[in-house]
Scaffold this active site. Structure first.
Site, mmCIF file in Angstrom:
data_model
loop_
_atom_site.group_PDB
_atom_site.id
_atom_site.type_symbol
_atom_site.label_atom_id
_atom_site.label_comp_id
_atom_site.label_asym_id
_atom_site.label_seq_id
_atom_site.Cartn_x
_atom_site.Cartn_y
_atom_site.Cartn_z
ATOM 1 N N ASP A 9 0.640 -1.040 -0.053
ATOM 2 C CA ASP A 9 -0.045 -0.065 0.035
ATOM 3 C C ASP A 9 1.064 1.253 0.232
ATOM 4 O O ASP A 9 2.199 1.233 0.203
ATOM 5 C CB ASP A 9 -0.935 -0.189 1.302
ATOM 6 C CG ASP A 9 -1.870 1.248 1.337
ATOM 7 O OD1 ASP A 9 -2.194 1.540 0.435
ATOM 8 O OD2 ASP A 9 -1.886 1.759 2.518
ATOM 9 N N ASP A 11 -0.195 5.162 0.872
ATOM 10 C CA ASP A 11 -0.376 5.938 1.984
ATOM 11 C C ASP A 11 -0.236 5.323 3.574
ATOM 12 O O ASP A 11 -0.821 4.257 3.598
ATOM 13 C CB ASP A 11 -1.729 6.868 1.719
ATOM 14 C CG ASP A 11 -1.646 7.737 0.798
ATOM 15 O OD1 ASP A 11 -0.768 8.390 0.576
ATOM 16 O OD2 ASP A 11 -2.574 7.824 0.066
ATOM 17 N N ASP A 95 -4.819 3.596 -3.351
ATOM 18 C CA ASP A 95 -6.049 4.357 -3.538
ATOM 19 C C ASP A 95 -5.449 6.123 -3.726
ATOM 20 O O ASP A 95 -6.407 6.725 -3.631
ATOM 21 C CB ASP A 95 -7.252 4.285 -2.433
ATOM 22 C CG ASP A 95 -8.489 4.649 -3.074
ATOM 23 O OD1 ASP A 95 -8.703 5.248 -4.296
ATOM 24 O OD2 ASP A 95 -9.519 4.618 -2.238
ATOM 25 N N ASP A 178 -2.135 -0.553 5.651
ATOM 26 C CA ASP A 178 -2.492 0.005 7.125
ATOM 27 C C ASP A 178 -3.856 0.163 6.995
ATOM 28 O O ASP A 178 -4.825 -0.016 8.219
ATOM 29 C CB ASP A 178 -1.701 1.341 7.291
ATOM 30 C CG ASP A 178 -2.433 2.280 6.608
ATOM 31 O OD1 ASP A 178 -3.266 3.039 6.789
ATOM 32 O OD2 ASP A 178 -2.378 2.340 5.261
#
Length: 266
Positions: A9, A11, A95, A178
């Protein structure tokens, strides 16, 4: 190592913060962002923020300069470079968006470490405005996943990665994340895979609310130092078993999760 796919991921995992929030705050958009937050999906809202910056005369180059200041733990940067040098196939599933991710990675000399980035696409239009679009166009083909936002189902992306993997699907996957959006792909990991959730973040909470649902072995981390040590230990362990003709047994991996065995290597 050949046969090891590491999926990050972005961020609050690869970087220590949120790239969207960083640009909104640093470029003075917080008030407008709060005003529109309840009326637009996040992906559309960020495209609207880029329209506002364009109307203020801010260029894509200025946005890129702002992104260079986004915090990235040097131990995470070191872990990425080490995993790449060891021959792992590194991917990003995020995302955030293509422009933000690429500019941050370029600044830290990390972009070339990743074989592919799956995220919301971007382009700078003929007027110089940065445009942000959804990864999945829900108006054409809704993905139908109740766990994920309409613009991106990370679980479907992971399905695609599994399907495209060479060597007859014998790769071992390590997934680092996360957020709540990382839970769907976590559920798709196999019992020979590993998931590294950031401790006390939404993914970690979801996993340990019902650990029996997760097949992969679970290894928590809290900061860049723990991420680096845990990731490199896993890579070396998997590689050693591959080189000696062994394998990660499904029994030991599933018991890791069922017994809440969370490993942080010092």
């Amino acid at each position: 190592m050949a046969g090891i796919v590491v999926v990050f991921d972005f961020d609050r995992t690869l970087i220590d913060g949120d790239s969207d929030n960083w640009v909104v705050t640093e470029m003075g958009l917080s008030d407008l962002f709060r005003q529109l937050r309840s009326s637009l999906p996040w992906n559309s809202l960020m495209d609207r923020m880029m329209k506002e910056l364009h109307s203020q005369g801010k260029t894509a180059e200025e946005i890129a300069e702002c992104l260079k200041k986004t915090p990235l733990d040097p131990r995470i940067a070191a872990a990425i470079k080490s995993a790449y040098e060891l021959g792992c196939d590194l991917r990003i599933v995020s995302d955030a968006n293509q422009f933000f991710i690429e500019k941050i990675l370029e600044h830290h000399d990390l972009l070339g470490c990743f074989s592919k980035i799956y995220t919301n696409p971007t382009f700078v239009d003929e007027e110089g405005r940065l445009r942000i679009f959804p990864y999945h166009d829900s108006t054409l083909s809704p993905h139908g996943c109740s766990l994920c936002p309409t613009n991106l189902c990370k679980g479907l992306v992971l399905d695609d990665i599994y399907a495209s993997a060479p060597e007859g699907g014998k790769q071992k996957f390590i997934y680092l994340g996360d957020g709540g959006g990382d839970y769907c792909p976590t559920l798709k990991l196999q019992d020979t895979d590993h998931v590294m959730p950031r401790k006390n973040y939404p993914l970690w909470n979801r996993i340990f609310s019902d650990p029996a649902l997760v097949k992969a072995a679970v290894h928590e981390w809290t900061n860049g130092e723990e991420l680096e040590k845990t990731l490199l230990h896993l890579i070396n362990t998997i590689s050693t078993k591959q080189n000696t003709g062994g394998s990660n047994s499904s029994q030991s991996n599933s018991s890791d999760c069922k017994l809440h065995t969370v490993v942080v290597y010092a």
